[in-house]
Design an enzyme around this catalytic site. Sequence first.
Site, PDB file in Angstrom:
ATOM      1  N   GLY A 160      39.977  30.530  47.508  1.00  0.00           N
ATOM      2  CA  GLY A 160      40.745  31.577  46.815  1.00  0.00           C
ATOM      3  C   GLY A 160      40.428  31.676  45.334  1.00  0.00           C
ATOM      4  N   GLY A 216      37.367  32.906  44.154  1.00  0.00           N
ATOM      5  CA  GLY A 216      36.310  33.883  43.883  1.00  0.00           C
ATOM      6  C   GLY A 216      34.909  33.300  43.882  1.00  0.00           C
ATOM      7  N   SER A 237      34.134  30.713  48.962  1.00  0.00           N
ATOM      8  CA  SER A 237      34.358  29.627  49.924  1.00  0.00           C
ATOM      9  C   SER A 237      34.415  30.158  51.357  1.00  0.00           C
ATOM     10  CB  SER A 237      35.635  28.856  49.585  1.00  0.00           C
ATOM     11  OG  SER A 237      36.747  29.710  49.674  1.00  0.00           O
ATOM     12  N   ASP A 288      28.872  38.720  49.702  1.00  0.00           N
ATOM     13  CA  ASP A 288      29.102  37.262  49.727  1.00  0.00           C
ATOM     14  C   ASP A 288      28.250  36.592  50.803  1.00  0.00           C
ATOM     15  OD1 ASP A 288      31.111  38.040  48.014  1.00  0.00           O
ATOM     16  OD2 ASP A 288      32.679  36.856  48.976  1.00  0.00           O
TER      17      ASP A 288
END
Length: 311
Positions: A84, A86, A89, A132
């Site tokens: 959480g 950024g 993860s 991501d």
Amino acid sequence: MRVSCSAPGKVILFGEHAVVYGEPAMAVAVNKRTTCTVSTETKNTKVNGRNIQERYHSYILHSIERAGIDMPLNIETNSDLPSGAGMGSSAAVTVSTMGCLKNLSAEIDEKEIARDSFEVEWDVQGGASPIDTSTSTHGSSILLSNQRLSDFLWKIEKEKERWYAHHRDIPAVNIVVGDTGVHSRTGPLVRKVRSFYEKSNFARDIVKEIGEIVKKASTAFSDENLERIGELMDENQRLLSILGVSHPKLERLIKGARKYSYGAKLTGAGGGGSMVAITERPEKVAEEIESRGGTPYMLESTPDGLITVDA
Ligand code: PMV
């Protein structure tokens, strides 16, 4: 059979949120990683010793479904990425798990893993872009764009959107991330921006403007023009706060970091989470972040994306 894979976290330098609507974005893989180990020698599927549950293990559960694996698995994960914050993860856990699951039956194919991991993030978060998961899969630096450019890696399509992922060499910059400690969840923030985007021409214009900034930033990176990159980061931050994804604590850390940086902005979904600064003085930036109640990370970029490791 037992396999183990490791995948890096990432820092989005430009274009978060706008990238969900097909605008370009840039991210760099960083030297904090998640390692996943999967073993087939078990009677029940467990994650870190607990029975698998949607509530705690959504990314892993959706990865197993997408990989079409129908046998009990013992899964262990180890991460040095705060969740959480950024730093990607959830992408790193998804990519490293997907790497193991595919590796049970075949050689790792980067393109396939990037696509499947994106689908997992989409399902879990209720909307996403491939920034991501593509960065965590490939490593180095990724430019996502709505057109095919040089050093093209793969194309990913979903509903009306189409993204082309490109390899970019790692930018020669010092990256400092400051975690606000305010836990934020990507899915709700993506949905918040979507409802603004769908209702308002103004929001759609802001998203387009962010896309223009990313194009300029990509040129500034090729020219190694750090002053310009910094200015564009500050401008990107201004637009993100108009979209409603900044947070007072982010603004505080950004203000402090800017004293010793080329530029600073939130990174990732915002609403808390982390900010990123590009700087020649990483220690000074880290001190500023700490003195304002944040947790600093002086990060290094990494060329290593998804890799198999000895199980
Ligand atoms: O919160 P993170 O680090 O997963 O970053 C999210 C970035 C968004 O653009 C907001 C969503 C996405 O999937 O691209």
